[in-house]
Design a protein around this motif. Structure first.
Motif, PDB file in Angstrom:
ATOM      1  N   GLY A 186       0.782  -1.217   0.170  1.00 48.05           N
ATOM      2  CA  GLY A 186       0.137   0.069   0.117  1.00 48.05           C
ATOM      3  C   GLY A 186       0.686   1.402   0.143  1.00 48.05           C
ATOM      4  O   GLY A 186       1.881   1.341  -0.526  1.00 48.05           O
ATOM      5  N   GLY A 187       0.271   2.270   0.706  1.00 49.46           N
ATOM      6  CA  GLY A 187       1.232   3.577   0.765  1.00 49.46           C
ATOM      7  C   GLY A 187       2.035   3.557   2.024  1.00 49.46           C
ATOM      8  O   GLY A 187       2.525   4.533   2.407  1.00 49.46           O
ATOM      9  N   THR A 188       2.514   2.558   2.536  1.00 51.62           N
ATOM     10  CA  THR A 188       3.390   2.541   3.818  1.00 51.62           C
ATOM     11  C   THR A 188       4.863   2.608   3.387  1.00 51.62           C
ATOM     12  O   THR A 188       5.074   2.587   2.196  1.00 51.62           O
ATOM     13  N   VAL A 189       5.511   3.225   4.120  1.00 51.98           N
ATOM     14  CA  VAL A 189       6.995   3.376   4.182  1.00 51.98           C
ATOM     15  C   VAL A 189       7.555   2.126   4.720  1.00 51.98           C
ATOM     16  O   VAL A 189       7.578   1.757   5.880  1.00 51.98           O
ATOM     17  N   GLY A 190       8.129   1.335   3.916  1.00 50.47           N
ATOM     18  CA  GLY A 190       8.768   0.092   4.372  1.00 50.47           C
ATOM     19  C   GLY A 190      10.266   0.202   5.054  1.00 50.47           C
ATOM     20  O   GLY A 190      10.828   0.981   4.523  1.00 50.47           O
ATOM     21  N   TYR A 191      10.498  -0.520   6.160  1.00 50.03           N
ATOM     22  CA  TYR A 191      11.755  -0.243   6.530  1.00 50.03           C
ATOM     23  C   TYR A 191      12.574  -1.468   6.879  1.00 50.03           C
ATOM     24  O   TYR A 191      12.084  -2.281   7.219  1.00 50.03           O
ATOM     25  N   VAL A 192      13.954  -1.348   6.870  1.00 47.89           N
ATOM     26  CA  VAL A 192      14.633  -2.748   6.988  1.00 47.89           C
ATOM     27  C   VAL A 192      15.912  -2.090   7.789  1.00 47.89           C
ATOM     28  O   VAL A 192      16.299  -0.873   7.619  1.00 47.89           O
ATOM     29  N   PHE A 193      16.369  -2.961   8.587  1.00 45.29           N
ATOM     30  CA  PHE A 193      17.349  -2.677   9.570  1.00 45.29           C
ATOM     31  C   PHE A 193      18.922  -3.218   8.857  1.00 45.29           C
ATOM     32  O   PHE A 193      19.097  -4.243   8.371  1.00 45.29           O
ATOM     33  N   ALA A 194      19.853  -2.255   8.790  1.00 47.96           N
ATOM     34  CA  ALA A 194      21.013  -2.687   7.945  1.00 47.96           C
ATOM     35  C   ALA A 194      22.211  -2.696   8.852  1.00 47.96           C
ATOM     36  O   ALA A 194      23.104  -3.162   8.482  1.00 47.96           O
ATOM     37  N   ARG A 195      22.129  -2.488   9.992  1.00 47.68           N
ATOM     38  CA  ARG A 195      22.958  -3.015  11.181  1.00 47.68           C
ATOM     39  C   ARG A 195      24.285  -1.874  11.161  1.00 47.68           C
ATOM     40  O   ARG A 195      24.797  -1.891  12.165  1.00 47.68           O
ATOM     41  N   SER A 196      24.637  -1.128  10.056  1.00 49.43           N
ATOM     42  CA  SER A 196      25.589  -0.399  10.181  1.00 49.43           C
ATOM     43  C   SER A 196      25.466   0.937   9.125  1.00 49.43           C
ATOM     44  O   SER A 196      24.841   0.608   8.128  1.00 49.43           O
ATOM     45  N   GLU A 197      26.063   1.946   9.453  1.00 50.44           N
ATOM     46  CA  GLU A 197      26.026   2.976   8.484  1.00 50.44           C
ATOM     47  C   GLU A 197      26.589   2.709   7.212  1.00 50.44           C
ATOM     48  O   GLU A 197      25.951   2.949   6.194  1.00 50.44           O
ATOM     49  N   LEU A 198      27.701   2.055   7.175  1.00 50.21           N
ATOM     50  CA  LEU A 198      28.083   1.812   5.890  1.00 50.21           C
ATOM     51  C   LEU A 198      27.250   0.819   5.066  1.00 50.21           C
ATOM     52  O   LEU A 198      27.205   0.847   3.829  1.00 50.21           O
ATOM     53  N   ASN A 199      26.612  -0.191   5.461  1.00 55.46           N
ATOM     54  CA  ASN A 199      25.613  -0.806   4.921  1.00 55.46           C
ATOM     55  C   ASN A 199      24.467   0.141   4.539  1.00 55.46           C
ATOM     56  O   ASN A 199      24.084  -0.067   3.313  1.00 55.46           O
ATOM     57  N   ASP A 218      27.693  11.127  10.944  1.00 55.77           N
ATOM     58  CA  ASP A 218      27.936   9.977  10.073  1.00 55.77           C
ATOM     59  C   ASP A 218      28.092  10.342   8.502  1.00 55.77           C
ATOM     60  O   ASP A 218      28.921   9.917   7.739  1.00 55.77           O
ATOM     61  N   TRP A 219      27.101  11.260   8.017  1.00 55.83           N
ATOM     62  CA  TRP A 219      27.029  11.585   6.522  1.00 55.83           C
ATOM     63  C   TRP A 219      28.352  12.222   6.128  1.00 55.83           C
ATOM     64  O   TRP A 219      28.628  12.011   5.170  1.00 55.83           O
ATOM     65  N   ASN A 220      28.876  12.918   7.019  1.00 62.18           N
ATOM     66  CA  ASN A 220      30.187  13.632   6.525  1.00 62.18           C
ATOM     67  C   ASN A 220      31.495  12.861   6.912  1.00 62.18           C
ATOM     68  O   ASN A 220      32.518  13.232   6.974  1.00 62.18           O
ATOM     69  N   ASN A 221      31.337  11.620   7.309  1.00 59.33           N
ATOM     70  CA  ASN A 221      32.388  10.623   7.833  1.00 59.33           C
ATOM     71  C   ASN A 221      32.794   9.756   6.639  1.00 59.33           C
ATOM     72  O   ASN A 221      31.977   8.891   6.645  1.00 59.33           O
ATOM     73  N   PRO A 222      33.819   9.821   6.220  1.00 59.08           N
ATOM     74  CA  PRO A 222      34.080   8.917   4.949  1.00 59.08           C
ATOM     75  C   PRO A 222      34.433   7.330   5.449  1.00 59.08           C
ATOM     76  O   PRO A 222      34.109   6.621   4.703  1.00 59.08           O
ATOM     77  N   ALA A 223      34.699   7.159   6.589  1.00 53.36           N
ATOM     78  CA  ALA A 223      34.717   6.060   7.202  1.00 53.36           C
ATOM     79  C   ALA A 223      33.250   5.274   7.378  1.00 53.36           C
ATOM     80  O   ALA A 223      33.101   4.210   7.251  1.00 53.36           O
ATOM     81  N   ARG A 224      32.397   6.148   7.435  1.00 54.29           N
ATOM     82  CA  ARG A 224      30.962   5.482   7.838  1.00 54.29           C
ATOM     83  C   ARG A 224      30.112   5.703   6.348  1.00 54.29           C
ATOM     84  O   ARG A 224      29.348   4.820   5.960  1.00 54.29           O
ATOM     85  N   LEU A 225      30.498   6.708   5.521  1.00 57.71           N
ATOM     86  CA  LEU A 225      30.060   7.050   4.179  1.00 57.71           C
ATOM     87  C   LEU A 225      30.923   7.276   3.270  1.00 57.71           C
ATOM     88  O   LEU A 225      31.456   8.432   3.176  1.00 57.71           O
ATOM     89  N   PRO A 226      31.455   6.167   2.256  1.00 57.43           N
ATOM     90  CA  PRO A 226      32.632   6.536   1.394  1.00 57.43           C
ATOM     91  C   PRO A 226      32.183   7.781   0.373  1.00 57.43           C
ATOM     92  O   PRO A 226      31.024   7.748   0.106  1.00 57.43           O
ATOM     93  N   VAL A 227      33.230   8.474  -0.002  1.00 57.35           N
ATOM     94  CA  VAL A 227      33.110   9.576  -0.823  1.00 57.35           C
ATOM     95  C   VAL A 227      32.495   9.082  -2.050  1.00 57.35           C
ATOM     96  O   VAL A 227      31.539   9.638  -2.736  1.00 57.35           O
ATOM     97  N   SER A 228      32.953   7.627  -2.553  1.00 59.82           N
ATOM     98  CA  SER A 228      32.689   7.089  -3.707  1.00 59.82           C
ATOM     99  C   SER A 228      31.090   6.927  -3.665  1.00 59.82           C
ATOM    100  O   SER A 228      30.452   6.959  -4.885  1.00 59.82           O
ATOM    101  N   TYR A 229      30.416   6.853  -2.740  1.00 61.70           N
ATOM    102  CA  TYR A 229      28.981   6.620  -2.462  1.00 61.70           C
ATOM    103  C   TYR A 229      28.228   7.951  -2.495  1.00 61.70           C
ATOM    104  O   TYR A 229      27.360   8.342  -3.218  1.00 61.70           O
ATOM    105  N   ARG A 230      28.798   8.840  -1.613  1.00 58.38           N
ATOM    106  CA  ARG A 230      28.116  10.060  -1.505  1.00 58.38           C
ATOM    107  C   ARG A 230      27.911  10.957  -2.591  1.00 58.38           C
ATOM    108  O   ARG A 230      27.138  11.820  -2.757  1.00 58.38           O
ATOM    109  N   LYS A 231      29.051  10.866  -3.673  1.00 61.12           N
ATOM    110  CA  LYS A 231      28.746  11.766  -4.850  1.00 61.12           C
ATOM    111  C   LYS A 231      27.443  11.555  -5.651  1.00 61.12           C
ATOM    112  O   LYS A 231      27.092  12.439  -6.445  1.00 61.12           O
ATOM    113  N   ASP A 232      27.000  10.279  -5.405  1.00 59.89           N
ATOM    114  CA  ASP A 232      25.665   9.932  -6.028  1.00 59.89           C
ATOM    115  C   ASP A 232      24.528   9.957  -5.151  1.00 59.89           C
ATOM    116  O   ASP A 232      23.439   9.449  -5.567  1.00 59.89           O
TER     117      ASP A 232
END
Length: 313
Positions: A186-199, A218-232
């Protein structure tokens, strides 16, 4: 059958009375014996690591509380918030350090009271960000109806409680997904647990889920979110700030003990002897009083946590 004489009955009564008295003495003595112990609690999935982080600060605090009768410190771990709330209600823990969401849960369920804000790495509060792929076509939270979002785990403040509260306040229902490949109904927001910021970042980047959540730190921490991901990726929503962490005390802690503990912790940042202990204590830079604005934030967070527990879980 002969009846026991009066002397024998009297003797038995005296012996029973003595036995009852002896049985009560150890209990009373044990209760009195615990009053000199300050117990620091932590919810932990890795007790050995957390013990090493907690014990140095406890060792710093205890000698400075002798004037209120504290002579010993102990660390007590709990496997989850339910067990820690039980410890608090039963008076087995005096002081708990926790993130804001779980701290509010302990206030509701265990009667704990906020004592101080905890500043870590020079930061006393943070915001949660919702982010998506730049090419997703999603521009606002309302666009997440019928889509999927990745949270971290059900104890995370920035990547579960706060974003779930934000969605519920917009009258958006949440439904638990079986996996990142599952789709909400339906119109719900589905959620799932990824266990880590990297995931979380990887799942959004690889289009396994439509959106992710994490703290702006964490968004601004390359160890938690790699720059290669964040650019997209791009942020589509940022929440109000919440305290990074809190020091809580049980509601019936002796006011003199609480006042002295608060004083010792607030003075620690200016004491060179506390520097190493603070560093071990989750990189704490100082403890701060809770002002009226922060209490308002905590009131809203506590109400939201209760709503998440009631309507989502």
């Amino acid at each position: 059958m002969s009846r026991p004489n009066a002397s024998l009955i009297a003797l038995l009564a005296i012996l029973c009375g003595l036995a009852a008295l002896v049985g009560r003495v150890p209990t009373a003595a044990a209760a009195d014996g615990q009053r000199h112990i300050l117990v620091l609690g932590r919810i932990s999935d890795d007790p050995k690591i957390h013990y090493e982080q907690l014990k140095p600060l406890l060792d710093y605090v205890v000698p400075r509380m002798a004037d209120v009768g504290i002579r010993e410190g102990r660390v007590l771990m709990a496997r989850d918030a339910q067990q820690m709330a039980s410890y608090l209600r039963r008076g087995q823990v005096d002081w708990v350090t926790e993130t804001a969401g779980t701290a509010m849960l302990l206030q509701q369920r265990g009667g704990a009271q906020p004592m101080l804000l905890t500043e870590r790495d020079g930061v006393s509060s943070y915001r949660t960000v919702f982010f998506v792929r730049r090419d997703s076509g999603l521009k606002a939270l309302e666009d997440l109806r019928g889509r999927s979002v990745a949270f971290q785990n059900n104890a995370s403040t920035s990547a579960y409680f706060v974003p779930a509260i934000e969605l519920l306040r917009r009258r958006m229902s949440l439904s638990l997904l079986l996996s990142p490949m599952d789709k909400p109904s339906g119109g719900t927001v589905g959620y799932v647990f990824a266990r880590s910021e990297l995931n979380i970042g990887a799942w959004v980047h690889k289009r396994l889920v439509d959106a992710g959540t994490m703290s702006a730190l964490d968004w601004n921490n390359p160890a938690r979110l790699p720059v290669s991901y964040r650019k997209d990726l791009e942020i589509i929503h940022t929440t109000e700030p919440v305290p990074r962490a809190l020091e809580m005390v049980r509601g019936d802690l002796d006011p003199k003990v609480q006042a002295r503990l608060r004083e010792v912790l607030m003075q620690a940042a200016g004491d060179p002897q506390a520097a190493e202990a603070l560093r071990y204590f989750f990189r704490t830079t100082r403890f701060m009083p809770i002002d009226a604005d922060t209490r308002g934030v905590l009131d809203r967070l506590r109400s939201g946590v209760a709503e998440v527990r009631a309507d989502v879980e």
